[in-house]
Design a protein around this motif. Structure first.
Motif, PDB file in Angstrom:
ATOM      1  N   SER A  70       6.766 -35.640 -18.348  1.00 52.23           N
ATOM      2  CA  SER A  70       7.701 -35.533 -19.476  1.00 52.23           C
ATOM      3  C   SER A  70       8.491 -34.227 -19.448  1.00 52.23           C
ATOM      4  CB  SER A  70       6.974 -35.687 -20.803  1.00 52.23           C
ATOM      5  OG  SER A  70       6.091 -34.611 -21.017  1.00 52.23           O
ATOM      6  N   TRP A  71       7.964 -33.172 -18.816  1.00 52.35           N
ATOM      7  CA  TRP A  71       8.695 -31.908 -18.783  1.00 52.35           C
ATOM      8  C   TRP A  71      10.022 -32.049 -18.049  1.00 52.35           C
ATOM      9  CZ3 TRP A  71      10.270 -29.410 -14.409  1.00 52.35           C
ATOM     10  CH2 TRP A  71       9.679 -29.785 -13.213  1.00 52.35           C
ATOM     11  N   SER A  72      10.038 -32.778 -16.939  1.00 53.71           N
ATOM     12  CA  SER A  72      11.283 -32.902 -16.178  1.00 53.71           C
ATOM     13  C   SER A  72      12.267 -33.821 -16.899  1.00 53.71           C
ATOM     14  CB  SER A  72      11.023 -33.378 -14.755  1.00 53.71           C
ATOM     15  OG  SER A  72      10.498 -34.682 -14.745  1.00 53.71           O
ATOM     16  N   LEU A  73      11.757 -34.841 -17.543  1.00 54.56           N
ATOM     17  CA  LEU A  73      12.611 -35.715 -18.345  1.00 54.56           C
ATOM     18  C   LEU A  73      13.214 -34.925 -19.507  1.00 54.56           C
ATOM     19  CD1 LEU A  73      13.693 -38.559 -18.852  1.00 54.56           C
ATOM     20  CD2 LEU A  73      11.630 -39.014 -20.178  1.00 54.56           C
ATOM     21  N   ALA A  74      12.415 -34.043 -20.113  1.00 51.55           N
ATOM     22  CA  ALA A  74      12.917 -33.209 -21.210  1.00 51.55           C
ATOM     23  C   ALA A  74      14.065 -32.322 -20.730  1.00 51.55           C
ATOM     24  CB  ALA A  74      11.781 -32.358 -21.775  1.00 51.55           C
ATOM     25  N   ILE A  75      13.905 -31.714 -19.565  1.00 50.71           N
ATOM     26  CA  ILE A  75      14.956 -30.847 -19.032  1.00 50.71           C
ATOM     27  C   ILE A  75      16.234 -31.650 -18.778  1.00 50.71           C
ATOM     28  CG2 ILE A  75      15.652 -29.511 -16.984  1.00 50.71           C
ATOM     29  CD1 ILE A  75      12.780 -28.406 -16.949  1.00 50.71           C
ATOM     30  N   GLU A  76      16.092 -32.827 -18.202  1.00 49.98           N
ATOM     31  CA  GLU A  76      17.266 -33.668 -17.961  1.00 49.98           C
ATOM     32  C   GLU A  76      17.965 -34.030 -19.263  1.00 49.98           C
ATOM     33  OE1 GLU A  76      16.441 -37.126 -15.610  1.00 49.98           O
ATOM     34  OE2 GLU A  76      15.273 -35.974 -14.174  1.00 49.98           O
ATOM     35  N   GLU A  77      17.199 -34.435 -20.253  1.00 44.41           N
ATOM     36  CA  GLU A  77      17.803 -34.833 -21.531  1.00 44.41           C
ATOM     37  C   GLU A  77      18.466 -33.641 -22.211  1.00 44.41           C
ATOM     38  OE1 GLU A  77      18.278 -37.976 -22.274  1.00 44.41           O
ATOM     39  OE2 GLU A  77      17.150 -38.448 -20.466  1.00 44.41           O
ATOM     40  N   GLN A  78      17.847 -32.472 -22.139  1.00 43.07           N
ATOM     41  CA  GLN A  78      18.464 -31.271 -22.711  1.00 43.07           C
ATOM     42  C   GLN A  78      19.804 -30.999 -22.030  1.00 43.07           C
ATOM     43  OE1 GLN A  78      15.337 -28.372 -22.108  1.00 43.07           O
ATOM     44  NE2 GLN A  78      13.921 -29.620 -23.300  1.00 43.07           N
ATOM     45  N   PHE A  79      19.819 -31.141 -20.716  1.00 43.29           N
ATOM     46  CA  PHE A  79      21.056 -30.935 -19.960  1.00 43.29           C
ATOM     47  C   PHE A  79      22.112 -31.961 -20.366  1.00 43.29           C
ATOM     48  CE2 PHE A  79      23.712 -31.991 -16.274  1.00 43.29           C
ATOM     49  CZ  PHE A  79      24.279 -30.758 -16.012  1.00 43.29           C
ATOM     50  N   TYR A  80      21.737 -33.229 -20.446  1.00 49.20           N
ATOM     51  CA  TYR A  80      22.699 -34.287 -20.756  1.00 49.20           C
ATOM     52  C   TYR A  80      23.208 -34.234 -22.195  1.00 49.20           C
ATOM     53  CZ  TYR A  80      21.586 -36.360 -16.260  1.00 49.20           C
ATOM     54  OH  TYR A  80      21.423 -36.581 -14.922  1.00 49.20           O
ATOM     55  N   ILE A  81      22.498 -33.533 -23.050  1.00 47.24           N
ATOM     56  CA  ILE A  81      22.988 -33.344 -24.420  1.00 47.24           C
ATOM     57  C   ILE A  81      24.008 -32.208 -24.457  1.00 47.24           C
ATOM     58  CG2 ILE A  81      22.309 -32.521 -26.725  1.00 47.24           C
ATOM     59  CD1 ILE A  81      19.688 -34.153 -26.295  1.00 47.24           C
ATOM     60  N   VAL A  82      23.735 -31.134 -23.740  1.00 44.85           N
ATOM     61  CA  VAL A  82      24.579 -29.938 -23.798  1.00 44.85           C
ATOM     62  C   VAL A  82      25.776 -30.013 -22.850  1.00 44.85           C
ATOM     63  CG1 VAL A  82      24.622 -27.438 -23.366  1.00 44.85           C
ATOM     64  CG2 VAL A  82      22.689 -28.475 -24.569  1.00 44.85           C
ATOM     65  N   TRP A  83      25.577 -30.521 -21.635  1.00 46.75           N
ATOM     66  CA  TRP A  83      26.616 -30.429 -20.609  1.00 46.75           C
ATOM     67  C   TRP A  83      27.924 -31.137 -20.960  1.00 46.75           C
ATOM     68  CZ3 TRP A  83      27.246 -26.865 -17.271  1.00 46.75           C
ATOM     69  CH2 TRP A  83      28.223 -27.006 -16.303  1.00 46.75           C
ATOM     70  N   PRO A  84      27.917 -32.311 -21.564  1.00 45.04           N
ATOM     71  CA  PRO A  84      29.208 -32.930 -21.904  1.00 45.04           C
ATOM     72  C   PRO A  84      30.063 -32.065 -22.833  1.00 45.04           C
ATOM     73  CG  PRO A  84      27.477 -34.546 -22.057  1.00 45.04           C
ATOM     74  CD  PRO A  84      26.807 -33.218 -21.849  1.00 45.04           C
ATOM     75  N   LEU A  85      29.417 -31.335 -23.736  1.00 40.11           N
ATOM     76  CA  LEU A  85      30.171 -30.428 -24.609  1.00 40.11           C
ATOM     77  C   LEU A  85      30.759 -29.280 -23.800  1.00 40.11           C
ATOM     78  CD1 LEU A  85      27.680 -30.302 -27.602  1.00 40.11           C
ATOM     79  CD2 LEU A  85      29.814 -31.595 -27.440  1.00 40.11           C
ATOM     80  N   VAL A  86      29.998 -28.768 -22.856  1.00 40.52           N
ATOM     81  CA  VAL A  86      30.494 -27.705 -21.982  1.00 40.52           C
ATOM     82  C   VAL A  86      31.674 -28.229 -21.164  1.00 40.52           C
ATOM     83  CG1 VAL A  86      29.905 -26.248 -19.990  1.00 40.52           C
ATOM     84  CG2 VAL A  86      28.263 -26.518 -21.868  1.00 40.52           C
ATOM     85  N   ALA A  87      31.507 -29.400 -20.577  1.00 41.51           N
ATOM     86  CA  ALA A  87      32.559 -29.984 -19.735  1.00 41.51           C
ATOM     87  C   ALA A  87      33.820 -30.293 -20.534  1.00 41.51           C
ATOM     88  CB  ALA A  87      32.043 -31.249 -19.055  1.00 41.51           C
ATOM     89  N   LEU A  88      33.649 -30.587 -21.800  1.00 38.57           N
ATOM     90  CA  LEU A  88      34.786 -30.896 -22.664  1.00 38.57           C
ATOM     91  C   LEU A  88      35.656 -29.668 -22.908  1.00 38.57           C
ATOM     92  CD1 LEU A  88      36.022 -33.182 -24.419  1.00 38.57           C
ATOM     93  CD2 LEU A  88      34.600 -32.335 -26.289  1.00 38.57           C
ATOM     94  N   PHE A  89      35.041 -28.496 -22.972  1.00 39.35           N
ATOM     95  CA  PHE A  89      35.767 -27.284 -23.335  1.00 39.35           C
ATOM     96  C   PHE A  89      36.209 -26.424 -22.155  1.00 39.35           C
ATOM     97  CE2 PHE A  89      33.428 -28.235 -27.267  1.00 39.35           C
ATOM     98  CZ  PHE A  89      34.511 -28.306 -28.119  1.00 39.35           C
ATOM     99  N   PHE A  90      35.785 -26.775 -20.936  1.00 40.54           N
ATOM    100  CA  PHE A  90      36.155 -25.988 -19.762  1.00 40.54           C
ATOM    101  C   PHE A  90      36.985 -26.828 -18.802  1.00 40.54           C
ATOM    102  CE2 PHE A  90      32.490 -23.620 -21.224  1.00 40.54           C
ATOM    103  CZ  PHE A  90      32.796 -22.308 -20.922  1.00 40.54           C
ATOM    104  N   ARG A  91      37.954 -26.200 -18.165  1.00 31.84           N
ATOM    105  CA  ARG A  91      38.696 -26.865 -17.098  1.00 31.84           C
ATOM    106  C   ARG A  91      37.785 -27.000 -15.889  1.00 31.84           C
ATOM    107  NH1 ARG A  91      42.909 -22.586 -17.618  1.00 31.84           N
ATOM    108  NH2 ARG A  91      41.791 -21.972 -15.777  1.00 31.84           N
ATOM    109  N   ALA A  92      38.143 -27.895 -14.987  1.00 32.19           N
ATOM    110  CA  ALA A  92      37.320 -28.152 -13.790  1.00 32.19           C
ATOM    111  C   ALA A  92      37.117 -26.894 -12.964  1.00 32.19           C
ATOM    112  CB  ALA A  92      37.951 -29.259 -12.944  1.00 32.19           C
TER     113      ALA A  92
END
Length: 175
Positions: A70-92
Motif C-alpha cells: 500500500s505504501w507504493s500505491l499511496a505514493i502514486e495516488e499522492q502524485f496523481y492528485i498533485v501533478w495535474p495541478l502542477v502541469a496545469l500551471f506550468f508550461r512544458a
C-alpha cells in the motif's frame, strides 16, 4: 479524465475490498489478539486516504503482506492528485526543468536522510525520496507535450531504464 476513470475502476475496488477484509471482516472472525493485523486495524484512516506510507514512516516499520504494497500505491495516488495541478500551471519547458529537479532532489534527499541517520523505512517509503521514477515518467510526458521526437524519447527511456535498474539493485540496500 480517461486516465483517472480507468485507474479508479482498476485500483479502487480491489484496494478498498482488501481494506474492508482487513479492517472489518478479519477482526470480526479472528481472535482479538491477532497481532498480525496491527497497525491496520488501529489506524485504518491512513489506508483509506492513500497515506499509508506516512503511517509506515511514523511507526518506522513495514507491515506484513498483503498491505505492505500500500505504501507504493499511496505514493502514486499522492502524485496523481498533485501533478495535474502542477502541469496545469506550468508550461512544458518549465515542467521539464521541474521534473529534472525533482529527480535530482529525490536522490539527494534519500542520500541526505541516510547520512542523517533516518531509519530504513522512513527513507524507503517517503514520497519525496521515491519521486525520481515518477519524475522521469512526467518528464517523458512533458517532452511529448512539446513535440519531442520519438527517437529522443527512446534515448531518454534507455537512460531511465539503466537508472531504474541501478536504483532497483541499490534498493536491496534501502538507499
Amino acid at each position: 479524465r480517461n486516465f483517472y476513470v480507468r485507474r479508479l475502476l482498476r485500483i479502487v475496488p480491489l484496494y478498498y475490498g482488501l481494506l474492508v477484509l482487513y479492517v472489518f471482516i478479519l477482526p470480526a472472525v479472528l481472535p482479538v489478539d491477532a497481532r498480525f493485523l496491527y497497525p491496520w486495524v488501529s489506524h485504518p484512516e491512513w489506508y483509506w486516504l492513500f497515506a499509508s506510507n506516512f503511517l509506515f514512516m511514523k511507526l518506522g516499520i513495514m507491515p506484513e503482506e498483503p498491505l505492505a504494497i500500500s505504501w507504493s500505491l499511496a505514493i502514486e495516488e499522492q502524485f496523481y492528485i498533485v501533478w495535474p495541478l502542477v502541469a496545469l500551471f506550468f508550461r512544458a519547458s518549465a515542467l521539464r526543468w521541474l521534473c529534472l529537479s525533482l529527480f535530482a532532489l529525490s536522490i539527494i534527499l534519500r542520500l541526505a536522510l541516510v547520512q542523517g541517520g533516518a531509519g530504513e523505512t522512513e527513507v524507503y517509503v517517503c514520497t519525496l525520496t521515491r519521486m525520481d521514477g515518477l519524475a522521469v515518467g512526467a518528464l517523458i510526458a512533458a517532452m511529448m507535450r512539446c513535440g519531442t521526437s520519438y527517437a529522443a524519447l527512446a534515448k531518454l527511456a534507455r537512460v531511465a531504464l539503466i537508472v531504474g535498474e541501478n536504483e532497483r539493485a541499490a534498493g536491496r540496500c534501502q538507499v
